[in-house]
Design an enzyme around this catalytic site. Structure first.
Site, short mmCIF file in Angstrom:
data_model
loop_
_atom_site.label_atom_id
_atom_site.label_comp_id
_atom_site.label_asym_id
_atom_site.label_seq_id
_atom_site.Cartn_x
_atom_site.Cartn_y
_atom_site.Cartn_z
N CYS A 1 0.86 -1.17 0.00
CA CYS A 1 0.00 0.00 0.00
C CYS A 1 0.90 1.23 0.00
O CYS A 1 1.81 1.33 0.83
CB CYS A 1 -0.90 0.00 1.24
SG CYS A 1 -1.82 1.54 1.45
N ASP B 1 -0.33 -5.76 0.21
CA ASP B 1 -1.57 -6.01 -0.51
C ASP B 1 -1.39 -7.29 -1.30
O ASP B 1 -0.30 -7.57 -1.80
CB ASP B 1 -1.89 -4.86 -1.47
CG ASP B 1 -2.35 -3.60 -0.75
OD1 ASP B 1 -3.03 -3.73 0.28
OD2 ASP B 1 -2.04 -2.50 -1.23
N VAL C 1 5.91 -13.82 -24.10
CA VAL C 1 6.67 -13.34 -22.95
C VAL C 1 7.40 -14.54 -22.34
O VAL C 1 6.84 -15.63 -22.25
CB VAL C 1 5.77 -12.62 -21.91
CG1 VAL C 1 4.79 -13.55 -21.24
CG2 VAL C 1 6.61 -11.90 -20.87
N GLU C 2 8.65 -14.35 -22.00
CA GLU C 2 9.44 -15.42 -21.38
C GLU C 2 9.01 -15.50 -19.92
O GLU C 2 9.02 -14.51 -19.20
CB GLU C 2 10.93 -15.11 -21.53
CG GLU C 2 11.84 -16.28 -21.20
CD GLU C 2 11.99 -16.47 -19.72
OE1 GLU C 2 11.76 -17.61 -19.27
OE2 GLU C 2 12.31 -15.49 -19.00
N SER C 3 8.60 -16.69 -19.49
CA SER C 3 7.91 -16.83 -18.20
C SER C 3 8.78 -16.51 -16.98
O SER C 3 8.28 -15.97 -16.00
CB SER C 3 7.29 -18.21 -18.06
OG SER C 3 8.27 -19.22 -18.15
N HIS D 1 -3.80 -0.39 -6.21
CA HIS D 1 -4.18 -1.59 -6.95
C HIS D 1 -4.33 -1.33 -8.45
O HIS D 1 -3.83 -2.09 -9.28
CB HIS D 1 -5.50 -2.16 -6.42
CG HIS D 1 -5.44 -2.58 -5.00
ND1 HIS D 1 -6.56 -2.65 -4.22
CD2 HIS D 1 -4.41 -2.97 -4.21
CE1 HIS D 1 -6.24 -3.08 -3.00
NE2 HIS D 1 -4.93 -3.26 -2.97
N GLU D 2 -5.04 -0.26 -8.76
CA GLU D 2 -5.29 0.05 -10.17
C GLU D 2 -3.99 0.31 -10.91
O GLU D 2 -3.81 -0.14 -12.06
CB GLU D 2 -6.21 1.27 -10.27
CG GLU D 2 -7.59 1.08 -9.64
CD GLU D 2 -7.65 1.35 -8.14
OE1 GLU D 2 -8.78 1.37 -7.61
OE2 GLU D 2 -6.60 1.54 -7.48
#
Length: 155
Positions: free
Chosen positions: A53, A60, A75-77, A94-95
């Site tokens: 937060c 969070d 995307v390479e994991s 969060h957003e």
């Protein structure tokens, strides 16, 4: 015969790699798709995503689901895992976390389509869910539901 994927440009896969101190410093890597021209969905699920937060510094937690339809790149994991882990000591709402993750992947891959569902656990008694996508998915693609239940607490 299975096609070979050129991994010569990758710097993290198969190496001991430090976690970046922030999402801005984190490196996302990509590999060529051997199925360019085929529309299919790639899903990454991070059920234990954490950030801080920005006001209190308290942790969070979120369950994040990323779906995308590749164009030329995947995307390479391992790099994605380390990128997501870089949020662990990062303070953001969060957003902001949710949209930043999606936009970084879009910037890297230029996928045909991408969506993110970020299901955040309650802060102040209110769960916050964040959803974003780049547009409508291509016709005819099987797109499963994200499968994350609405937060119910003990109810």
């Amino acid at each position: 015969m299975m096609p070979n994927t050129d991994v010569s440009s990758l710097s993290m896969l198969g190496q001991q790699t430090e976690t970046a101190k922030s999402p801005e410093e984190a490196v996302l890597e990509k590999v060529p798709s051997n199925h360019a021209g085929t529309d299919y969905v790639v899903r990454f699920t991070a059920p234990e995503f954490t950030s801080l937060c920005p006001m209190t510094g308290q942790p969070d937690f979120a369950h994040i689901v990323i779906d995308y339809i590749p164009s030329e790149w995947l995307v390479e994991s391992k790099s994605l895992k380390l990128f997501l882990h870089s949020f662990r000591n990062h303070g953001a709402f969060h957003e902001d976390c949710s949209i930043y993750i999606a936009k970084r992947i879009v910037e890297l891959l230029d996928p045909k389509w991408l969506r993110i569902g970020a299901y955040w656990y309650p802060r102040g008694g209110i769960p916050i869910d964040v959803f974003w996508q780049t547009g409508k998915p291509p016709e005819g693609v099987w797109l499963p539901e994200q499968g994350v239940a609405t937060y119910r607490g003990r109810g």
